[in-house]
Design a protein around this motif. Structure first.
Motif, short mmCIF file in Angstrom:
data_model
loop_
_atom_site.label_atom_id
_atom_site.label_comp_id
_atom_site.label_asym_id
_atom_site.label_seq_id
_atom_site.Cartn_x
_atom_site.Cartn_y
_atom_site.Cartn_z
N ASP A 374 -12.84 21.62 2.59
CA ASP A 374 -12.77 20.38 3.38
C ASP A 374 -11.38 19.75 3.25
O ASP A 374 -10.80 19.27 4.23
CB ASP A 374 -13.84 19.40 2.90
N LYS A 375 -10.81 19.77 2.04
CA LYS A 375 -9.46 19.24 1.85
C LYS A 375 -8.44 20.06 2.62
O LYS A 375 -7.51 19.50 3.23
CB LYS A 375 -9.11 19.23 0.36
N ARG A 378 -8.64 19.17 6.29
CA ARG A 378 -8.04 17.86 6.59
C ARG A 378 -6.52 17.93 6.56
O ARG A 378 -5.84 17.31 7.38
CB ARG A 378 -8.57 16.80 5.62
N ARG A 379 -5.96 18.71 5.64
CA ARG A 379 -4.50 18.90 5.62
C ARG A 379 -4.03 19.61 6.89
O ARG A 379 -3.01 19.25 7.48
CB ARG A 379 -4.10 19.70 4.39
N SER A 381 -5.53 19.52 9.76
CA SER A 381 -5.67 18.55 10.86
C SER A 381 -4.45 17.65 10.96
O SER A 381 -3.92 17.42 12.06
CB SER A 381 -6.93 17.70 10.66
N ARG A 382 -4.01 17.16 9.82
CA ARG A 382 -2.84 16.25 9.84
C ARG A 382 -1.59 16.97 10.36
O ARG A 382 -0.81 16.40 11.14
CB ARG A 382 -2.60 15.69 8.44
N THR A 410 -5.39 27.82 5.03
CA THR A 410 -6.80 27.47 5.23
C THR A 410 -7.64 28.72 5.45
O THR A 410 -8.74 28.85 4.91
CB THR A 410 -6.93 26.54 6.44
N ARG A 499 -17.30 20.82 9.72
CA ARG A 499 -16.58 21.28 8.55
C ARG A 499 -17.54 21.97 7.61
O ARG A 499 -18.75 21.72 7.64
CB ARG A 499 -15.90 20.10 7.86
#
Length: 502
Positions: A374-375, A378-379, A381-382, A410, A499
């Motif tokens: 999940d982390k 999110r990285r 995504s940014r 990822t 996710r």
């Protein structure tokens, strides 16, 4: 000078020296007696038998039709590459280089002597074409390290001739089984000799247990990539196709997993290892990036209609590519021959032998691995959203390249978690890979345009037409624009998916 042959063979247990009748098996029409020969081979390894542990053999053999030094590297089931050099007193340097990733610079010494009496038969089809060679070997083994032990046995080998379908081995095995002859449980004579002359009688090392905890799953992935890195090292040294790319991917997978699962591993131990893996990736990348660029530009030039190709464009590209590859290949070789590389492999082995696990590594894999993924998502995504928010230009090009690297990380992190998390991790891996493709195409276009500008400048300086390079530059600009236009929809589709959950 070394000679390489691809060896496809299967070994069978035999209680005597008899060879079952093989006529009419898979096109075998005749079995031709080639007589008996005596072979004397001394096998070399490190004192702690690192080569044997990875099914690699290095021997000095006399007798038979191919005396000399032979290095055998596993390729697949029943398949090995045999690299041979002429007889010398000491192991040849060119073969020692090919096992450096396994020996880690340790000296190789004689460990086993095998003397065999070999009864050879050629298996030929109705036209007399050689299909395979079958031999019945009476073997006497003598251990030369860790005490002294001896063993004797008889075995049968069937080795295919070049170009023969491996299915023939399956047909031979069926005939052998009906005659009471079974496939050998050990991959080589050396492996059997070491087992049967083991002074401690411990037998083969126990298999690793099935992964249970979160740490188990991460370590299993790291070990698999370490093994792949070590196995690919000789392929790079031999300049085999795609070997640099494959080694670079294994290195990236290692680094990605180390960084993605820092919550399970001691960060102080991970940081220097990840930094050295990044160094190796960079050293390999120079040659691999040039290889990709060469192929892309050559294909683009070939696809250019004749009326758009002006001047000695092909010769210019060949000169430019040859000059750059001439610098990048030695850089790869220097990296693999360096002490720094050996220290990296040694540190990696030490890390995996005694992994510095944190408390979370002992938990069931669901929540810790899902949280790490999940982390990573999110990285990613940014990075993607920042890149898409920028105007087209150099800053956006750089941001998209960074997003591509994050997509790879990822993807590899999801690969490591897939055995534990199943569908959710596999889906994330597929989604990350689907983003890699357009991002990679965009980055290749960026690098191609830089190269095309240089080629145009070199052509102009030499008084050659630069028109063709300008046409190709324009085409690459359009490719990049189309790729960038595709990305928002691709990312929106990925972002809509759930996710991974533990």
């Amino acid at each position: 000078m070394a000679d390489t042959t691809r060896e496809i063979e299967r070994k069978f247990e035999s209680r005597d020296s008899g060879l079952p009748d093989l006529t009419n098996v898979g096109g075998i029409a005749t079995v031709v007696d080639q007589g008996v020969t005596e072979l004397d081979a001394v096998y070399y390894d490190t004192p702690d038998l690192r080569l044997a542990a990875s099914s690699v053999t290095l021997r000095r053999r006399t007798g038979g039709s191919t005396p000399g030094w032979h290095l055998k590297l596993p390729v697949g089931p029943d398949t090995r590459d045999e690299i041979g050099t002429p007889l010398t007193d000491e192991p040849p340097a060119e073969l020692l280089r090919l096992i450096r990733s396994r020996t880690l610079g340790a000296r190789v010494v004689p460990v086993v002597r095998l003397r065999s009496v070999r009864d050879v038969r050629e298996l030929r089809d109705a036209e007399g074409r050689l299909l395979a060679e079958a031999s019945a070997d009476a073997v006497h083994a003598e251990r030369l390290v860790d005490g002294h032990g001896e063993a004797q046995w008889t075995e049968i080998e069937v080795e295919l001739a070049e170009g023969v379908d491996p299915e023939l081995l399956d047909l031979v095995e069926k005939r052998f089984r009906r005659a009471g002859v079974r496939p050998s449980d050990v991959p080589s004579k050396l492996a059997r000799a070491l087992t049967e002359t083991d002074p401690d009688g411990d037998g083969p090392a126990p298999r690793r247990r099935k992964p249970v905890t979160a740490g188990d799953h991460v370590l299993a992935y790291l070990r698999a990539q370490r093994d792949r890195l070590v196995a690919l090292d000789p392929a790079v040294r031999r300049d085999l196709p795609d070997s640099v790319h494959d080694l670079r991917v294994a290195t990236r997978r290692l680094r990605s997993a180390l960084r993605a699962y820092r919550a399970l591993l001691d960060r102080e131990a991970v940081a220097p290892l990840a930094a050295e893996l990044q160094w190796l990736t960079r050293e390999l990348g120079v040659d691999r990036d040039q290889e990709v660029l060469d192929e892309r530009l050559a294909a683009a030039l070939d696809a250019l209609p004749g009326h758009l190709r002006t001047g000695p464009a092909r010769e210019r590209l060949t000169l430019w590519s040859g000059t750059r590859r001439g610098a990048s290949r030695p850089r790869v070789a220097a990296a693999l021959d360096s002490r720094r590389y050996l220290e990296l492999l040694t540190a990696l082995d030490a890390f995996l032998a005694d992994p510095p696990l944190r408390k979370a590594a002992a938990r069931k894999p669901g929540k810790p691995l899902a949280k790490a993924l999940d982390k990573e998502f999110r990285r990613l995504s940014r990075r993607i959203e920042r890149a898409l928010a920028l105007e087209p230009g150099p800053e956006r090009d750089t941001a998209l390249h960074e997003a591509r690297k994050k997509a790879k990380r990822t993807r590899y992190a999801a690969e490591a978690a897939a055995p534990a998390l199943g569908k959710a991790a596999r889906r994330l891996s597929r989604d990350a890979k689907s983003l890699q493709r357009p991002l990679g195409e965009h980055q290749d276009s960026v690098m191609s345009r830089q190269a095309l500008r240089t080629l145009a400048e070199d052509a102009a300086a030499a008084g050659e037409p630069a028109f063709s390079w300008g046409v190709l530059y324009g085409r690459e600009e359009r490719t990049a624009a189309l790729t960038e236009a595709e990305l928002p929809a691709r990312w929106a589709e990925v972002a809509r998916r759930a996710r991974p959950k533990g």
